[in-house]
Design an enzyme around this catalytic site. Structure first.
Site, PDB file in Angstrom:
ATOM      1  N   ASP A 181       0.903  -1.150   0.000  1.00 39.09           N
ATOM      2  CA  ASP A 181       0.000   0.000   0.000  1.00 39.09           C
ATOM      3  C   ASP A 181       0.940   1.196   0.000  1.00 39.09           C
ATOM      4  OD1 ASP A 181      -1.419   2.306   0.949  1.00 39.09           O
ATOM      5  OD2 ASP A 181      -3.048   0.955   1.485  1.00 39.09           O
ATOM      6  N   HIS A 182       1.048   1.879  -1.137  1.00 37.07           N
ATOM      7  CA  HIS A 182       2.141   2.856  -1.254  1.00 37.07           C
ATOM      8  C   HIS A 182       1.971   4.035  -0.288  1.00 37.07           C
ATOM      9  CE1 HIS A 182      -0.491   5.105  -4.037  1.00 37.07           C
ATOM     10  NE2 HIS A 182       0.281   6.150  -3.831  1.00 37.07           N
ATOM     11  N   HIS A 244      -5.771   2.921   1.201  1.00 40.20           N
ATOM     12  CA  HIS A 244      -5.011   4.076   1.692  1.00 40.20           C
ATOM     13  C   HIS A 244      -5.711   4.826   2.831  1.00 40.20           C
ATOM     14  CE1 HIS A 244      -2.994   3.051  -1.915  1.00 40.20           C
ATOM     15  NE2 HIS A 244      -3.725   3.763  -2.742  1.00 40.20           N
TER      16      HIS A 244
END
Ligand SMILES: NC(=O)C1=CN([C@@H]2O[C@H](COP(=O)(O)OP(=O)(O)OC[C@H]3O[C@@H](n4cnc5c(N)ncnc54)[C@H](OP(=O)(O)O)[C@@H]3O)[C@@H](O)[C@H]2O)C=CC1
Ligand SMILES: O=C1O[C@H](COP(=O)(O)O)[C@@H](O)[C@H](O)[C@H]1O
Length: 500
Positions: A181-182, A244
Site C-alpha cells: 500500500d504505497h 489508503h
C-alpha cells in the site's frame, strides 16, 4: 534506520509496464545511488515483449533519466548493467524453466545465496498464477529467502481476496508476502507514529477526553485519465478507501506498540479495524456519501464530467468521491468521529490529516472573537510534507483580541531535499525483510469486510444515492452536510509554511 541490502536477485514481472518505468526503476536506482544496494544484485525484467538484455538496459536507463531526480549518467550505466531481460508469458508453465536457468546463473555470478524477491507489477488476474508456478516449477526452492511483493488491488471484495490469499499462501508463507500500500511508504504517514509516540505532550492527550474529531482528506485534481477499464469496476471506495484511507485511520488511531517490531505494530493496527463500527444498511445511508464529478473548471480550463470520459459508460454509477463518518468503538476513541473524504477532479491535490482538539473548559479569551480557532494538529502528507500546530495567541500591541498562529515543521525545508519516494522506502524494507509498512492478511480481510457492507448497500439501493459535484470543487454539498449535522466543517487543505 537505513541498512545495506543483502545480495539478492529481483524478478520484476511486468517490466515493460507503467509502474516499473515511473516508480520501480527510479526507486531501485535511488537505493543504488545512495549506496544502500551494493554490487551483488541482479534484476530480471519479465514480460512478453521482445527485448535483448541490452535493449532492456537502455529502457531502464531512459526511465531513470526521465523519472529519477539528480541521476548521474555513469552511475545509471553501472546500475543498469545489473539488469537482464526474459521474454515470457507468465501463464505458460514452460517459460518458468528459462527463468530458473537464468536465475541460477545470476545467483552464481552475483553470489546471491539464492535470495530472491519477486515483484508482481502485473494486472491482478496474474497475482495467483505466478506464485503457483514459481513453486511448482521449483524456482522458490533455493537455500536463500524467497519474498513476493503483491501490488494493489488485493481482490475486489472479501471472497475474492480470500481466494487469492489462499492461492498465494500455497507457495509463500505469510511472513514472505509483502502486500503493497504505497501510502504506507509516504514519509509523513510513517511519521505519524513518531509524532504520536515520540512526544509525551501528544500521546497523553491523544484520546476522546481531548480530541474533538479527526479529518483525513486525500483529494486529487486528476480525473480518471486512461484507467476507466479498471476504475469503472473499482470507484473511489475500492480504489482509495479500502486501502489508503483506512491505513491512515489505523495509523492515527492505533495504540502504542510494545516494541517497534513489525508484528507489534501490525497487531495494534489490526485492533483498530476490530473496533471500527461495521455499518448496517441504515448506517451506510447516514454516514457514507458518494459522488461523481460533473464538468467544471480546473485552472481556468473547462474539463468534461466523468460520464464523458473515454471508455466510461455514459450511464455509469461509479463514484469518484467518497466521504464518510467513521466510529472507532473503544476506550480511546468512543465519541470521536473520524471524517474521511477522497475524490478525483477536486480543487487541489493534497493529503492532510487534521486532529481537532476540544475547547478548554471556559471560554475566557474566545467568547467574543471570531478569530478563535480550535487547536489543530495538521499532518501534511502531500504535496508539502510537514506538521503544523494551530494555537491562539495575543497579537502584538494593545489589543485584547486573539489571533490563531501556526507552529510549523516543514520537512522539505529542513531536510533540504525531497523525501524519498514511497516505493524506494518500501523496496528497501522488503529487501531487508521488514514488513512493518506492508499490509498483513488480517488487516486486508477486515478492511474488505467493512467495505463490502457499503458496496452491498449501494448495490441494493439502500445507501445514499450517487450525487454529483463540479470538477474543481471540494466535493458534493452532501459531504459538507455530513459534518454540518455535527456542528463541524471540513478544514480545507493548507500549505506548510516555509519558516519554522
Ligand atoms: N501504474 C501505476 O502507477 C500503479 C500501478 N499499480 C498496480 O501495478 C500493477 C501494474 O500496473 P501497470 O504497470 O500500470 O500496468 P501496465 O499495464 O502498464 O503493465 C503490465 C505489464 O504486464 C506485462 N504483461 C501483461 N500480460 C503478461 C503476460 N501474460 N505475461 C508476461 N507479462 C505480461 C506487460 O507487458 P507485455 O504486454 O509486454 O507482456 C506489462 O509489462 C497493477 O496491479 C496496478 O494495479 C498500483 C499503483 C500505481
Ligand atoms: O492507489 C492509487 O493512488 C493514487 C493516488 O496516489 P497519490 O500517491 O498520488 O496520492 C490514485 O490516483 C489512484 O487512483 C489509486 O489507484
Amino acid at each position: 534506520m537505513i541498512h545495506s541490502i543483502p545480495n539478492a536477485s529481483i524478478v520484476l514481472f511486468g517490466a515493460t509496464g507503467d509502474l516499473a518505468h515511473r516508480k520501480l526503476f527510479p526507486a531501485l536506482y535511488q537505493l543504488y545511488q545512495k549506496g544502500h544496494m551494493k554490487e551483488n544484485f541482479s534484476v530480471v525484467g519479465v514480460s512478453r515483449k521482445e527485448f535483448s538484455h541490452e535493449e532492456f538496459q537502455a529502457e531502464v536507463m531512459s526511465a531513470i533519466h526521465e523519472h529519477a531526480q539528480g541521476a548521474d549518467r555513469q552511475i545509471v550505466e553501472k546500475f543498469a548493467s545489473h539488469f537482464y531481460y526474459l521474454k515470457m508469458d507468465v501463464t505458460s508453465e514452460a517459460s518458468y524453466h528459462e527463468l530458473e536457468e537464468l536465475l541460477n546463473v545470476l545467483d552464481r555470478d552475483y553470489q546471491t545465496n539464492g535470495n530472491r524477491l519477486y515483484y508482481l507489477a502485473m494486472a491482478p488476474k496474474f497475482f495467483g498464477t505466478i506464485p503457483t508456478f514459481l513453486k511448482s516449477e521449483g524456482i522458490t526452492n533455493t537455500e536463500g529467502w524467497q519474498r513476493i511483493v503483491i501490488e494493489k488491488p488485493f481482490g475486489n471484495d472479501l471472497p475474492s481476496a480470500t481466494k487469492l490469499n489462499e492461492e498465494i499462501q500455497q507457495s509463500f508463507n505469510e511472513n514472505d508476502i509483502y502486500r503493497i500500500d504505497h501510502y504506507l511508504g509516504k514519509e509523513m504517514v510513517q511519521n505519524i507514529q513518531v509524532i504520536r509516540f515520540g512526544n509525551a505532550i501528544f500521546e497523553s492527550i491523544w484520546n476522546n477526553k481531548y480530541i474533538d474529531s479527526v479529518q483525513i482528506t486525500s483529494s486529487e485534481t486528476l480525473g480518471v485519465e486512461d484507467r476507466a477499464g479498471y476504475y469503472e469496476k473499482s470507484g473511489a471506495l475500492l480504489d482509495m478507501v479500502q486501502n489508503h484511507m483506512l491505513q491512515m485511520v489505523m495509523m492515527v488511531a492505533m495504540e502504542p506498540p510494545g516494541e517497534l517490531k513489525p508484528e507489534h505494530i501490525r497487531d495494534e493496527k489490526v485492533k483498530v479495524l476490530r473496533s471500527l463500527r461495521f455499518f448496517s444498511e441504515e448506517e451506510v445511508k447516514k454516514n457514507v456519501i458518494r459522488g461523481q464529478y460533473s464538468e467544471g473548471s480546473m485552472n481556468g480550463e473547462q474539463v468534461p464530467g466523468y460520464l464523458n470520459e473515454e471508455n466510461v459508460d455514459p450511464k455509469s454509477q461509479t463514484e469518484t468521491f467518497v466521504a464518510a463518518k467513521l466510529f472507532i468503538d473503544n476506550f480511546r476513541w468512543t465519541g470521536v468521529p473520524f471524517y474521511i473524504r477522497t475524490g478525483k477532479r477536486m480543487a487541489v491535490k493534497s493529503t492532510e490529516i487534521v486532529i481537532q482538539f476540544k475547547q478548554g473548559p471556559m471560554a475566557l479569551y474566545h467568547a467574543n472573537t471570531e478569530n478563535y480557532l480550535p487547536n489543530l494538529l495538521r499532518i501534511h502528507v502531500q504535496p508539502d510534507e510537514g506538521v503544523s500546530l494551530t494555537l491562539n495567541a495575543k497579537p502584538k500591541g494593545d489589543t485584547p483580541d486573539l489571533l490563531p498562529i501556526d507552529m510549523t515543521y516543514n520537512n522539505k525545508n529542513t531536510a533540504e531535499m525531497n523525501s524519498p519516494e514511497a516505493y524506494e522506502k518500501l523496496l528497501h524494507d522488503c529487501l531487508l525483510g521488514n514488513s512493518t509498512y506492508f499490509t498483513r492478511w488480517d488487516e486486508v480481510a477486515l478492511s474488505w469486510d467493512f467495505i463490502d457492507r457499503i458496496t452491498k448497500s449501494w448495490q441494493d439501493g439502500t445507501g445514499a444515492p450517487l450525487t454529483h459535484y463540479p470538477s474543481g470543487s471540494m466535493g458534493p454539498v452532501e459531504a459538507d452536510e455530513l459534518l454540518k449535522a455535527d456542528g463541524h466543517s471540513w478544514w480545507e487543505p493548507t500549505k506548510v509554511r516555509e519558516e519554522c
